[in-house]
Enzyme design. Structure first.
Site, mmCIF file in Angstrom:
data_model
loop_
_atom_site.group_PDB
_atom_site.id
_atom_site.type_symbol
_atom_site.label_atom_id
_atom_site.label_comp_id
_atom_site.label_asym_id
_atom_site.label_seq_id
_atom_site.Cartn_x
_atom_site.Cartn_y
_atom_site.Cartn_z
ATOM 1 N N ARG A 37 -120.035 39.228 -3.056
ATOM 2 C CA ARG A 37 -118.927 39.927 -3.699
ATOM 3 C C ARG A 37 -117.579 39.383 -3.232
ATOM 4 O O ARG A 37 -116.537 39.927 -3.575
ATOM 5 C CB ARG A 37 -119.001 41.447 -3.445
ATOM 6 C CG ARG A 37 -120.375 42.032 -3.570
ATOM 7 C CD ARG A 37 -120.694 42.885 -4.801
ATOM 8 N NE ARG A 37 -119.674 43.058 -5.795
ATOM 9 C CZ ARG A 37 -119.825 42.734 -7.080
ATOM 10 N NH1 ARG A 37 -120.941 42.183 -7.499
ATOM 11 N NH2 ARG A 37 -118.860 42.967 -7.932
ATOM 12 N N HIS A 67 -124.212 28.476 -3.091
ATOM 13 C CA HIS A 67 -123.730 29.243 -4.251
ATOM 14 C C HIS A 67 -122.424 29.954 -3.910
ATOM 15 O O HIS A 67 -122.338 30.660 -2.915
ATOM 16 C CB HIS A 67 -124.798 30.258 -4.677
ATOM 17 C CG HIS A 67 -124.648 30.741 -6.092
ATOM 18 N ND1 HIS A 67 -123.500 31.341 -6.560
ATOM 19 C CD2 HIS A 67 -125.504 30.714 -7.145
ATOM 20 C CE1 HIS A 67 -123.659 31.656 -7.831
ATOM 21 N NE2 HIS A 67 -124.866 31.278 -8.222
ATOM 22 N N TYR A 70 -120.100 35.579 -6.634
ATOM 23 C CA TYR A 70 -120.037 35.955 -8.064
ATOM 24 C C TYR A 70 -118.640 36.364 -8.502
ATOM 25 O O TYR A 70 -118.289 36.252 -9.674
ATOM 26 C CB TYR A 70 -120.935 37.171 -8.333
ATOM 27 C CG TYR A 70 -122.398 36.930 -8.177
ATOM 28 C CD1 TYR A 70 -122.983 35.775 -8.668
ATOM 29 C CD2 TYR A 70 -123.206 37.879 -7.570
ATOM 30 C CE1 TYR A 70 -124.344 35.565 -8.540
ATOM 31 C CE2 TYR A 70 -124.560 37.687 -7.437
ATOM 32 C CZ TYR A 70 -125.127 36.523 -7.927
ATOM 33 O OH TYR A 70 -126.467 36.338 -7.808
ATOM 34 N N HIS A 107 -120.258 29.762 -10.925
ATOM 35 C CA HIS A 107 -120.219 30.216 -12.310
ATOM 36 C C HIS A 107 -118.835 29.872 -12.844
ATOM 37 O O HIS A 107 -117.847 30.301 -12.256
ATOM 38 C CB HIS A 107 -120.445 31.729 -12.389
ATOM 39 C CG HIS A 107 -121.797 32.155 -11.893
ATOM 40 N ND1 HIS A 107 -122.187 33.470 -11.833
ATOM 41 C CD2 HIS A 107 -122.857 31.421 -11.446
ATOM 42 C CE1 HIS A 107 -123.435 33.525 -11.372
ATOM 43 N NE2 HIS A 107 -123.850 32.315 -11.126
ATOM 44 N N GLU A 142 -122.570 25.966 -13.303
ATOM 45 C CA GLU A 142 -123.862 26.547 -13.699
ATOM 46 C C GLU A 142 -123.867 26.870 -15.185
ATOM 47 O O GLU A 142 -122.891 27.384 -15.732
ATOM 48 C CB GLU A 142 -124.139 27.819 -12.863
ATOM 49 C CG GLU A 142 -125.505 28.427 -13.171
ATOM 50 C CD GLU A 142 -125.954 29.445 -12.117
ATOM 51 O OE1 GLU A 142 -125.366 29.491 -11.021
ATOM 52 O OE2 GLU A 142 -126.908 30.188 -12.418
ATOM 53 N N ASP A 176 -129.745 26.642 -15.140
ATOM 54 C CA ASP A 176 -130.513 27.848 -14.813
ATOM 55 C C ASP A 176 -131.429 28.145 -16.003
ATOM 56 O O ASP A 176 -130.951 28.381 -17.126
ATOM 57 C CB ASP A 176 -129.528 29.002 -14.557
ATOM 58 C CG ASP A 176 -130.210 30.268 -14.064
ATOM 59 O OD1 ASP A 176 -131.172 30.704 -14.709
ATOM 60 O OD2 ASP A 176 -129.756 30.839 -13.059
ATOM 61 N N HIS A 179 -130.840 31.461 -17.750
ATOM 62 C CA HIS A 179 -129.552 31.487 -18.457
ATOM 63 C C HIS A 179 -129.588 30.663 -19.749
ATOM 64 O O HIS A 179 -129.081 31.119 -20.771
ATOM 65 C CB HIS A 179 -128.436 30.952 -17.563
ATOM 66 C CG HIS A 179 -128.189 31.783 -16.339
ATOM 67 N ND1 HIS A 179 -127.248 31.452 -15.388
ATOM 68 C CD2 HIS A 179 -128.760 32.928 -15.908
ATOM 69 C CE1 HIS A 179 -127.273 32.367 -14.421
ATOM 70 N NE2 HIS A 179 -128.177 33.266 -14.712
ATOM 71 N N HIS A 211 -131.839 26.044 -11.361
ATOM 72 C CA HIS A 211 -132.272 27.365 -10.914
ATOM 73 C C HIS A 211 -133.478 27.711 -11.767
ATOM 74 O O HIS A 211 -133.368 27.733 -13.001
ATOM 75 C CB HIS A 211 -131.179 28.417 -11.130
ATOM 76 C CG HIS A 211 -130.028 28.284 -10.189
ATOM 77 N ND1 HIS A 211 -128.829 28.939 -10.375
ATOM 78 C CD2 HIS A 211 -129.905 27.594 -9.026
ATOM 79 C CE1 HIS A 211 -128.020 28.652 -9.373
ATOM 80 N NE2 HIS A 211 -128.640 27.828 -8.544
ATOM 81 N N ASP A 224 -128.965 37.941 -19.037
ATOM 82 C CA ASP A 224 -129.019 37.437 -17.664
ATOM 83 C C ASP A 224 -129.742 38.383 -16.700
ATOM 84 O O ASP A 224 -129.143 38.924 -15.783
ATOM 85 C CB ASP A 224 -127.600 37.131 -17.151
ATOM 86 C CG ASP A 224 -127.628 36.412 -15.799
ATOM 87 O OD1 ASP A 224 -128.727 36.121 -15.281
ATOM 88 O OD2 ASP A 224 -126.540 36.137 -15.274
ATOM 89 N N HIS A 226 -133.074 38.102 -14.346
ATOM 90 C CA HIS A 226 -134.127 37.195 -13.884
ATOM 91 C C HIS A 226 -135.452 37.937 -13.708
ATOM 92 O O HIS A 226 -135.473 39.102 -13.322
ATOM 93 C CB HIS A 226 -133.746 36.570 -12.539
ATOM 94 C CG HIS A 226 -132.461 35.806 -12.580
ATOM 95 N ND1 HIS A 226 -131.978 35.114 -11.508
ATOM 96 C CD2 HIS A 226 -131.550 35.626 -13.560
ATOM 97 C CE1 HIS A 226 -130.830 34.538 -11.826
ATOM 98 N NE2 HIS A 226 -130.547 34.850 -13.072
ATOM 99 N N GLU A 256 -134.503 31.896 -7.973
ATOM 100 C CA GLU A 256 -133.618 33.063 -7.773
ATOM 101 C C GLU A 256 -134.275 34.266 -8.415
ATOM 102 O O GLU A 256 -133.651 35.040 -9.134
ATOM 103 C CB GLU A 256 -132.266 32.853 -8.454
ATOM 104 C CG GLU A 256 -131.474 31.669 -8.008
ATOM 105 C CD GLU A 256 -130.212 31.500 -8.866
ATOM 106 O OE1 GLU A 256 -130.328 31.473 -10.108
ATOM 107 O OE2 GLU A 256 -129.133 31.404 -8.277
HETATM 108 ZN ZN ZN Z 1 -128.517 34.746 -13.493
HETATM 109 FE FE FE Z 2 -128.587 30.908 -11.378
HETATM 110 FE FE FE Z 3 -125.666 31.625 -10.272
#
Ligand code: ZN
Ligand code: FE
Ligand code: FE
Length: 277
Positions: A37, A67, A70, A107, A142, A176, A179, A211, A224, A226, A256
């Site tokens: 976060r 990574h 987010y 992202h 990504e 991904d 995605h 991913h 989105d 997973h 992931e």
């Molecule tokens: Zn995702």
């Molecule tokens: Fe991903």
């Molecule tokens: Fe990601």
């Protein structure tokens, strides 16, 4: 060579992650450069980094795929959010140089109603400010599901970002699977077609990492979410096709999926068993 690993917690340091990876038969892994976060990153522990670098060279690791948090949104409509994204990425990239020659995946961002064109411009602006000629890290955009106003759902948007960045030799793409399927690229029925399209628009030489996630939702649903490997709408057959595809060899593949360590160990085992070379 199948280079595979999963997302690991960075809370106990680099060496701990590398040992955890080896313990589940992984030879790469992903981790958040700081709290997902956002917020302040832990100070670099130079002893840990040194031990880690020694350990990964002894154990033949492929490149790692760090990574970004987010919350990083380079194309927010709020100047303070963009500034946070800029400072965070700059700081992350500085820290990445302690572990040279790895990947840093992020992202691209959400344009929050400003339109894709403006969003892409803002992302380009940030990358032009943070990339430096002497950095050893490759920054990966990504591929996104297209949830809300996400940029990066289409290969064309990623191409537009790459085209606008001066030092774009420092850029690559992390594909991904959840995605792209969610975003409308049918890797289940036409994997070759999707890879051809990627090659035509972006160039497969830019595809540096993947991913690997199954999806909880049907094709093109832009949600989105997973799912565990083989338990979603993509299915194990496609994952098998991906890892064995001649155009997708040697690139690091990161799971992931919604798992704890033992679940990841099991998925890695399944995929290693399905790998034909
Ligand atoms: Zn995702
Ligand atoms: Fe991903
Ligand atoms: Fe990601």
């Amino acid at each position: 060579m199948l280079n595979i690993g999963c997302h690991l917690s960075a809370s106990k340091g680099y060496l701990h992650m590398a040992k955890e990876a080896v313990g589940i038969d992984a030879n790469t892994f992903a981790f958040f450069t700081r709290n997902p976060r956002g917020g302040k990153a832990k100070d670099i522990d130079e002893k840990d980094v040194k031990d880690f670098l020694e350990f990964i060279s002894e154990h033949n690791f492929a490149k790692l795929v760090a990574h970004a948090p987010y919350t990083l949104n380079a194309c927010s409509d709020k100047p303070e959010t963009r500034e946070f994204a800029l400072n965070t990425m700059r700081d992350d990239l500085m820290r990445m140089e302690y572990t040279p020659n790895q990947y840093y995946n992020f992202h691209p961002g959400s344009h929050v109603g400003q339109g894709a064109e403006t969003g892409i411009e803002l992302i380009i602006k940030q990358l032009n400010e943070v990339l430096t000629p002497d950095m050893t890290t490759t920054v990966l955009l990504e591929t996104m599901a297209g949830k809300g106003s996400e940029i990066g759902r289409s290969f064309d948007e990623l191409r537009a970002i790459i085209d606008g960045v001066t030092l774009n030799e420092k850029l690559g793409v992390c594909l991904d699977t959840c995605h792209v399927y969610d975003g409308g690229y049918d890797i289940v029925n036409d994997l070759d077609g999707v890879l051809d399209e990627f090659d035509r628009v972006i160039g497969l030489d830019r595809l540096k990492a993947m991913h690997m996630n199954d999806s909880k939702n049907p094709f093109e649903s832009h949600k989105d979410r997973h799912e565990k490997i083989g338990e979603g709408t993509i299915g194990f057959e496609t994952m098998k096709n991906i890892i064995n595809h001649p155009k997708l060899q040697n690139i690091p593949i990161i799971l992931e999926t919604p798992n704890e360590l033992d679940g990841y160990a099991n998925e890695i085992k399944m995929l290693r068993n399905a790998y034909k070379k």
